[in-house]
Write a protein that holds these residues in place. Structure first.
Motif, PDB file in Angstrom:
ATOM      1  N   SER A 189       8.749 -12.011  73.290  1.00  0.00           N
ATOM      2  CA  SER A 189       8.446 -10.630  73.515  1.00  0.00           C
ATOM      3  C   SER A 189       9.351  -9.812  72.324  1.00  0.00           C
ATOM      4  O   SER A 189       8.602  -8.941  71.826  1.00  0.00           O
ATOM      5  N   ILE A 190      10.273 -10.064  72.565  1.00  0.00           N
ATOM      6  CA  ILE A 190      11.444  -9.224  71.738  1.00  0.00           C
ATOM      7  C   ILE A 190      11.354  -9.746  70.119  1.00  0.00           C
ATOM      8  O   ILE A 190      11.545  -8.767  69.480  1.00  0.00           O
ATOM      9  N   TYR A 191      10.985 -10.928  69.881  1.00  0.00           N
ATOM     10  CA  TYR A 191      10.919 -11.419  68.623  1.00  0.00           C
ATOM     11  C   TYR A 191       9.889 -10.496  67.937  1.00  0.00           C
ATOM     12  O   TYR A 191      10.281 -10.145  66.611  1.00  0.00           O
ATOM     13  N   SER A 192       8.623 -10.093  68.208  1.00  0.00           N
ATOM     14  CA  SER A 192       7.748  -9.197  67.826  1.00  0.00           C
ATOM     15  C   SER A 192       8.596  -7.558  67.227  1.00  0.00           C
ATOM     16  O   SER A 192       8.024  -6.995  66.478  1.00  0.00           O
ATOM     17  N   HIS A 193       9.594  -7.281  67.999  1.00  0.00           N
ATOM     18  CA  HIS A 193      10.402  -6.151  67.555  1.00  0.00           C
ATOM     19  C   HIS A 193      11.642  -6.318  66.528  1.00  0.00           C
ATOM     20  O   HIS A 193      12.403  -5.386  66.792  1.00  0.00           O
ATOM     21  N   ARG A 194      11.965  -7.575  66.392  1.00  0.00           N
ATOM     22  CA  ARG A 194      13.016  -7.857  65.491  1.00  0.00           C
ATOM     23  C   ARG A 194      13.238  -6.919  64.434  1.00  0.00           C
ATOM     24  O   ARG A 194      14.473  -6.382  64.065  1.00  0.00           O
ATOM     25  N   PHE A 195      12.400  -6.374  63.589  1.00  0.00           N
ATOM     26  CA  PHE A 195      12.301  -5.376  62.287  1.00  0.00           C
ATOM     27  C   PHE A 195      12.773  -4.041  62.996  1.00  0.00           C
ATOM     28  O   PHE A 195      13.353  -3.337  62.432  1.00  0.00           O
ATOM     29  N   THR A 196      12.098  -3.930  64.259  1.00  0.00           N
ATOM     30  CA  THR A 196      12.608  -2.453  64.680  1.00  0.00           C
ATOM     31  C   THR A 196      13.952  -2.574  65.131  1.00  0.00           C
ATOM     32  O   THR A 196      14.386  -1.299  64.940  1.00  0.00           O
ATOM     33  N   ILE A 197      14.550  -3.629  65.723  1.00  0.00           N
ATOM     34  CA  ILE A 197      15.880  -3.526  66.027  1.00  0.00           C
ATOM     35  C   ILE A 197      16.733  -3.397  64.979  1.00  0.00           C
ATOM     36  O   ILE A 197      17.818  -2.575  64.852  1.00  0.00           O
ATOM     37  N   LYS A 198      16.438  -4.040  63.960  1.00  0.00           N
ATOM     38  CA  LYS A 198      17.168  -4.560  62.646  1.00  0.00           C
ATOM     39  C   LYS A 198      17.108  -2.941  62.144  1.00  0.00           C
ATOM     40  O   LYS A 198      18.076  -2.388  61.482  1.00  0.00           O
ATOM     41  N   THR A 199      15.989  -2.177  61.875  1.00  0.00           N
ATOM     42  CA  THR A 199      15.715  -0.746  61.528  1.00  0.00           C
ATOM     43  C   THR A 199      16.730   0.217  62.038  1.00  0.00           C
ATOM     44  O   THR A 199      17.375   1.158  61.615  1.00  0.00           O
ATOM     45  N   MET A 200      16.765   0.103  63.351  1.00  0.00           N
ATOM     46  CA  MET A 200      17.769   0.990  64.174  1.00  0.00           C
ATOM     47  C   MET A 200      19.045   0.944  64.094  1.00  0.00           C
ATOM     48  O   MET A 200      19.915   1.771  63.892  1.00  0.00           O
ATOM     49  N   GLY A 204      22.206   3.383  62.057  1.00  0.00           N
ATOM     50  CA  GLY A 204      23.618   3.734  62.594  1.00  0.00           C
ATOM     51  C   GLY A 204      23.355   3.846  64.214  1.00  0.00           C
ATOM     52  O   GLY A 204      24.567   4.077  64.817  1.00  0.00           O
ATOM     53  N   ALA A 205      22.395   3.101  64.877  1.00  0.00           N
ATOM     54  CA  ALA A 205      22.239   3.312  66.461  1.00  0.00           C
ATOM     55  C   ALA A 205      23.061   2.177  66.850  1.00  0.00           C
ATOM     56  O   ALA A 205      23.614   0.883  66.116  1.00  0.00           O
ATOM     57  N   THR A 206      23.852   2.304  67.907  1.00  0.00           N
ATOM     58  CA  THR A 206      24.796   1.249  68.378  1.00  0.00           C
ATOM     59  C   THR A 206      24.072   0.088  69.138  1.00  0.00           C
ATOM     60  O   THR A 206      22.741   0.224  69.572  1.00  0.00           O
ATOM     61  N   LYS A 207      24.517  -1.016  69.193  1.00  0.00           N
ATOM     62  CA  LYS A 207      24.083  -2.069  69.847  1.00  0.00           C
ATOM     63  C   LYS A 207      23.629  -1.770  71.328  1.00  0.00           C
ATOM     64  O   LYS A 207      22.405  -2.080  71.684  1.00  0.00           O
ATOM     65  N   ALA A 208      24.592  -1.147  72.007  1.00  0.00           N
ATOM     66  CA  ALA A 208      24.211  -0.911  73.545  1.00  0.00           C
ATOM     67  C   ALA A 208      22.977   0.139  73.596  1.00  0.00           C
ATOM     68  O   ALA A 208      22.361  -0.166  74.448  1.00  0.00           O
ATOM     69  N   PHE A 209      22.949   1.182  72.604  1.00  0.00           N
ATOM     70  CA  PHE A 209      21.626   2.059  72.569  1.00  0.00           C
ATOM     71  C   PHE A 209      20.396   1.362  72.254  1.00  0.00           C
ATOM     72  O   PHE A 209      19.417   1.388  72.882  1.00  0.00           O
ATOM     73  N   ILE A 210      20.556   0.492  71.349  1.00  0.00           N
ATOM     74  CA  ILE A 210      19.431  -0.465  71.005  1.00  0.00           C
ATOM     75  C   ILE A 210      19.041  -1.269  72.106  1.00  0.00           C
ATOM     76  O   ILE A 210      17.771  -1.414  72.425  1.00  0.00           O
ATOM     77  N   ARG A 211      19.979  -2.001  72.699  1.00  0.00           N
ATOM     78  CA  ARG A 211      19.523  -2.763  73.810  1.00  0.00           C
ATOM     79  C   ARG A 211      19.013  -2.247  75.056  1.00  0.00           C
ATOM     80  O   ARG A 211      18.132  -2.708  75.805  1.00  0.00           O
ATOM     81  N   LYS A 212      19.480  -1.081  75.419  1.00  0.00           N
ATOM     82  CA  LYS A 212      19.121  -0.197  76.669  1.00  0.00           C
ATOM     83  C   LYS A 212      17.750  -0.403  77.082  1.00  0.00           C
ATOM     84  O   LYS A 212      17.313  -0.798  78.094  1.00  0.00           O
ATOM     85  N   PRO A 213      16.657  -0.007  76.044  1.00  0.00           N
ATOM     86  CA  PRO A 213      15.299   0.139  76.335  1.00  0.00           C
ATOM     87  C   PRO A 213      14.699  -1.066  76.532  1.00  0.00           C
ATOM     88  O   PRO A 213      13.781  -1.273  77.239  1.00  0.00           O
ATOM     89  N   LEU A 283      20.372  -8.935  67.131  1.00  0.00           N
ATOM     90  CA  LEU A 283      21.211  -7.863  66.454  1.00  0.00           C
ATOM     91  C   LEU A 283      22.194  -8.531  65.678  1.00  0.00           C
ATOM     92  O   LEU A 283      22.534  -7.908  64.689  1.00  0.00           O
ATOM     93  N   ASN A 284      22.540  -9.759  65.830  1.00  0.00           N
ATOM     94  CA  ASN A 284      23.515 -10.533  65.273  1.00  0.00           C
ATOM     95  C   ASN A 284      23.028 -11.177  63.909  1.00  0.00           C
ATOM     96  O   ASN A 284      23.992 -11.643  62.963  1.00  0.00           O
ATOM     97  N   LEU A 285      21.807 -10.863  63.788  1.00  0.00           N
ATOM     98  CA  LEU A 285      21.128 -11.950  62.589  1.00  0.00           C
ATOM     99  C   LEU A 285      21.053 -11.012  61.280  1.00  0.00           C
ATOM    100  O   LEU A 285      21.041  -9.717  61.556  1.00  0.00           O
ATOM    101  N   ARG A 286      21.336 -11.631  60.294  1.00  0.00           N
ATOM    102  CA  ARG A 286      21.230 -10.978  58.801  1.00  0.00           C
ATOM    103  C   ARG A 286      19.893 -10.527  58.769  1.00  0.00           C
ATOM    104  O   ARG A 286      18.912 -11.199  59.023  1.00  0.00           O
ATOM    105  N   THR A 287      19.477  -9.353  57.848  1.00  0.00           N
ATOM    106  CA  THR A 287      18.533  -9.053  57.447  1.00  0.00           C
ATOM    107  C   THR A 287      17.386 -10.223  56.859  1.00  0.00           C
ATOM    108  O   THR A 287      16.328 -10.288  57.042  1.00  0.00           O
TER     109      THR A 287
END
Length: 291
Positions: A189-200, A204-213, A283-287
């Motif tokens: 489910s999260i795999y489909s949002h991997r580009f959104t995660i990397k864009t955020m 400059g979004a923090t990891k905690a901010f990205i993970r929360k939603p 979050l830990n993956l390179r682009t």
């Protein structure tokens, strides 16, 4: 064109959520069913063992006062679940009803004896306890014979030990499978949002901010799947109670509370943990690795 693409994305997202909820529901329902069985295994085995009868026969010399004294003894015994006095004339009549012939016509007398049909409590239906009870009954000089199925008692107790051992193994195995399946569904489910995660992350979004939603959404999906599993388990309990009311599973609110609470907690905790590690991975993956 844009509207068509957005509708496609929405359908894909709904399908992804549905598959996650379905996985959580099926796994938690199986876990809950296993939990109900394990918690109520003692009731189930006792119900079976309590249906193994013991019959105590008395000599014809035993008068009413002796039979009444034995009746009182049974009434005050802690190991007795229930018992019934069978008068020899009633036993003869029952035999005629079953066989279809009156054996007393050609014998000229009733060869049967007065007896007590006894059902012991499940905790006492083990070889050592029954032997002590049998020895105690035989101290009565008017007891002519005591009959019960010794082989069945041993067989039941041996099978209970074997089943309990395998149930423990199955519980651990199913719990591990549950975590793997739920974790796999959430990762997809999260795999489909991997580009959104990397864009955020790039803006400059923090990891905690990205993970929360994502974690919050995972918890909500786990909550929905857990509630569906609890509803299905309640229907199952009602069905079992309808056909096996002697077990009293539906009225054992403490056990139901433990199982339902466990299902709800597992659904929320596993989804939260799985979502945390799944988002952390992206979050830990390179682009370049996103492709």
């Amino acid at each position: 064109m844009a509207s068509s693409f957005e509708n496609y994305q929405k359908r894909r997202l709904i399908s992804s959520y549905f598959s996650v909820i379905l996985s959580i529901f099926l796994v938690l329902f199986l876990l809950g069913t296993l939990g109900l069985f394990v918690i109520n295994s003692k009731k189930i085995t006792n119900d079976f063992k309590e249906n193994i009868p013991m019959t105590v026969f008395f000599m014809n010399e035993a008068n009413d006062s002796i039979l009444n004294a034995f009746d009182t003894e049974l009434k005050n015994s802690l190991f007795i679940k229930e018992y019934a006095f069978v008068q020899k004339d009633s036993a003869a009549k029952n035999n005629v009803d079953i066989v279809g012939k009156d054996f007393m016509e050609f014998l000229g007398f009733n060869p049967l004896q007065n007896s007590f049909d006894i059902n012991l409590k499940g905790d006492y239906v083990i070889a050592d306890s029954i032997k002590k009870i049998e020895t105690g009954f035989k101290k009565n000089e008017y007891v002519s014979e005591i009959i019960y199925d010794k082989q069945l008692v041993d067989l039941v107790n041996d099978n209970i030990k074997r089943i309990s051992f395998y149930m423990l193994i199955a519980s651990g195995f199913l719990a591990a499978i549950a975590m793997l399946l739920i974790n796999s569904s959430l990762r997809l489910s999260i795999y489909s949002h991997r580009f959104t995660i990397k864009t955020m992350q790039m803006v400059g979004a923090t990891k905690a901010f990205i993970r929360k939603p994502f974690i919050w959404r995972g918890i909500k999906l786990g909550l929905v799947g857990s509630l569906l599993a609890i509803i299905a388990l309640y229907i199952l309990v009602t069905y079992v109670d309808k056909y096996f009311p002697s077990l009293g599973i539906a009225k054992d609110y403490a056990s139901l509370g433990i199982v339902f609470g466990g299902v709800l907690s597992i659904g929320i905790v596993i989804t939260a943990i799985s979502t945390f590690f799944a988002t952390q991975r992206f979050l830990n993956l390179r682009t370049d690795d996103l492709y």
